[in-house]
Design an enzyme around this catalytic site. Sequence first.
Site, PDB file in Angstrom:
ATOM      1  N   LEU A 247       0.833  -1.202   0.000  1.00 44.69           N
ATOM      2  CA  LEU A 247       0.000   0.000   0.000  1.00 44.69           C
ATOM      3  C   LEU A 247       0.869   1.253   0.000  1.00 44.69           C
ATOM      4  O   LEU A 247       2.060   1.199   0.284  1.00 44.69           O
ATOM      5  CB  LEU A 247      -0.905  -0.007   1.232  1.00 44.69           C
ATOM      6  CG  LEU A 247      -1.908  -1.159   1.290  1.00 44.69           C
ATOM      7  CD1 LEU A 247      -2.789  -1.028   2.522  1.00 44.69           C
ATOM      8  CD2 LEU A 247      -2.760  -1.198   0.034  1.00 44.69           C
TER       9      LEU A 247
ATOM     10  N   SER B 168       9.151   2.556   9.005  1.00 49.44           N
ATOM     11  CA  SER B 168       8.873   1.651   7.901  1.00 49.44           C
ATOM     12  C   SER B 168       7.770   0.691   8.277  1.00 49.44           C
ATOM     13  O   SER B 168       7.356   0.605   9.430  1.00 49.44           O
ATOM     14  CB  SER B 168      10.126   0.871   7.510  1.00 49.44           C
ATOM     15  OG  SER B 168      10.249  -0.265   8.342  1.00 49.44           O
ATOM     16  N   LYS B 169       7.325  -0.030   7.250  1.00 51.04           N
ATOM     17  CA  LYS B 169       6.256  -1.002   7.467  1.00 51.04           C
ATOM     18  C   LYS B 169       6.671  -2.051   8.491  1.00 51.04           C
ATOM     19  O   LYS B 169       5.840  -2.708   9.098  1.00 51.04           O
ATOM     20  CB  LYS B 169       5.904  -1.682   6.153  1.00 51.04           C
ATOM     21  CG  LYS B 169       5.440  -0.676   5.124  1.00 51.04           C
ATOM     22  CD  LYS B 169       4.954  -1.333   3.857  1.00 51.04           C
ATOM     23  CE  LYS B 169       4.702  -0.265   2.824  1.00 51.04           C
ATOM     24  NZ  LYS B 169       3.424  -0.317   2.175  1.00 51.04           N
ATOM     25  N   ARG B 170       7.970  -2.225   8.635  1.00 46.62           N
ATOM     26  CA  ARG B 170       8.458  -3.246   9.564  1.00 46.62           C
ATOM     27  C   ARG B 170       8.143  -2.891  11.020  1.00 46.62           C
ATOM     28  O   ARG B 170       8.174  -3.750  11.888  1.00 46.62           O
ATOM     29  CB  ARG B 170       9.969  -3.416   9.405  1.00 46.62           C
ATOM     30  CG  ARG B 170      10.371  -3.754   7.981  1.00 46.62           C
ATOM     31  CD  ARG B 170      11.741  -4.354   7.924  1.00 46.62           C
ATOM     32  NE  ARG B 170      11.782  -5.599   8.680  1.00 46.62           N
ATOM     33  CZ  ARG B 170      12.854  -6.336   8.838  1.00 46.62           C
ATOM     34  NH1 ARG B 170      13.977  -5.956   8.304  1.00 46.62           N
ATOM     35  NH2 ARG B 170      12.823  -7.442   9.533  1.00 46.62           N
TER      36      ARG B 170
ATOM     37  N   ASP C 118       0.933   3.235   6.580  1.00 44.76           N
ATOM     38  CA  ASP C 118       0.367   3.450   5.245  1.00 44.76           C
ATOM     39  C   ASP C 118      -0.710   4.531   5.321  1.00 44.76           C
ATOM     40  O   ASP C 118      -1.357   4.696   6.371  1.00 44.76           O
ATOM     41  CB  ASP C 118      -0.275   2.151   4.724  1.00 44.76           C
ATOM     42  CG  ASP C 118       0.766   1.062   4.499  1.00 44.76           C
ATOM     43  OD1 ASP C 118       1.887   1.398   4.077  1.00 44.76           O
ATOM     44  OD2 ASP C 118       0.461  -0.114   4.759  1.00 44.76           O
TER      45      ASP C 118
END
Length: 557
Positions: free
Chosen positions: A15, A261-263, A329
């Site tokens: 996303l 980050s997405k992490r 996101d």
Amino acid sequence: MDKLKTRFAPSPTGLLHIGQARTAIFSYCLARQSGGEFVLRIEDTDRERHIEEAIPRIIEDLRWLGLDWNEGVDIGPDGLPIGRGPNGPYRQSERLAIYAEHIRRLVDAGLAYYCFETEAEEKVLRAAAEAAKVPFRYPRPATFPTHADADAARAAGRPVVVRFACPAQDVTIHDDAFGDVTMPAAEMDDFVLLKADGFPTYHPANVIDDALMGVNYIVRGQEFLGQTWRHVLLRRAWGFAEPKGYCHLPLILNPDNSKMSKRDKHRLTRAAAKDALAKGGLTRAGLASRAGAEEATTTAWLDGADAAIPLAKLEHLAASLNVHLPEIDVADFRRSGYLPEAVINFVALLGWNPGQDREKFTLAELTEMFSSERVSKTNARFDRAKLLAFNTDDLAAADEPRRLAALKDFLRLNPASTIPAGNDDLLRTLLRATPTLRTLADLPAKCNVLFEADDAYDFDAAAVEKNLRKGNNAGFDVLTQLETLLASLPQEAWQIQPLHDAVETFAATNALGMGKVAQPLRVAVTGTTVSPPIADTLAILGKEKTLARIRRCLALR
Ligand code: GLU
């Protein structure tokens, strides 16, 4: 001012995240303020990480932010992505012939060359570099293979790739944020242009498309700055003009200085899971069942393999551990009840300085104010408290139709709420009863209980103790009297103002502060001390439900 043509070129591997949104917003602003054009191109050449469903979601998120584009990929009437504009197609996977033709021209000119190593052979080459502790550089052959050699290799089942023969010259690019950045020739390598699967790598595809689509100003994340020399050399090789400028945007960091980050979602959930395991509140088997996975899978995940647990399962696991997943996101912020205007305003200040005291502006104002010279090269810090403050202000400043539309959108994305999302009059009443919201999520947090069954909510023990039992059941006594009073009120008095007057008069007559009346009532009808103003709460519940709830509470005495 020169007309700038900019683009946003996401790779659909997930996303739209907040850093990409910033790139899109700044690109958009530069195009619009100069009277130029903005392009949305999908860079889908990485087939391993490709997620087709991400494309419509990215488009939806860009639209939610309020961006539009002159050319590029859009959603067609059938809900599928379509291209629109004179320079299409706008998906790189549909432009393979264009790339192949351009790359072949470089081979013909002796500026690029074929290689045929199998994966195993390339490993050997890389291992040699590793043993010598030098960065891997492909050993360029003295004479380049011909097209016929490539055909023969292909027929023999060998992988055929094309590498760029990097000219031995230093490259300096001027970046509007980072200044002059030089890449010495000694550090360059003959990078791959065309992969064995016929797909180009990111660099040639990106450069060819920017040139053919007329893009003349490039905005993207700092992570690409160290790669831009490749683009400069490729442009020269093909004879494409230099763009008018580059602007790489600084990194966005968490408050603890880690890269946002997405992490982060995995990191936080993993920490909570490890904590619960260590404290004995959770077993390995329990963890596996909450994650909906095998124990071996969750063990791999605990050891750091994010990919072992997909996002939907991670969300479930996080909820079970009481972890609020950080919004990363754009869709996360939307679902958590942020307004796009707050997200845009906040994101614009990450690495960009408006150069005046003013911090609040709309997208239209940002479009006028933005300048790439004011983009800083210093890492930006993502301050969630500030975003929350912006959102609180923007929700308060929004007019009722805007608030209503945003609330409906929020409820659609959060179907677990018990609030009847289709009843606009009721939603308006709820919005008036909750004038101060940090996010739209505060509204259901306060109001969901009003729409549950009258015996479905729990009474908060501490609230009952403090507001009803304390002082020899003083609150229960008040509640008993209120039950009689409220039961005697005619149906037409069951509205906010008359209810407010009735409760106030009761408090005055009995020489009680409003709190001593409203709180016992509130605990009775909601189980807690948090709800909209008491008269609004009672009006929304209606007479019958209010009385049923008061009686259920009195039974606790
Ligand atoms: N496709 C790249 C990405 O998604 C963007 C590259 C660029 O803007 O040049 O990160």
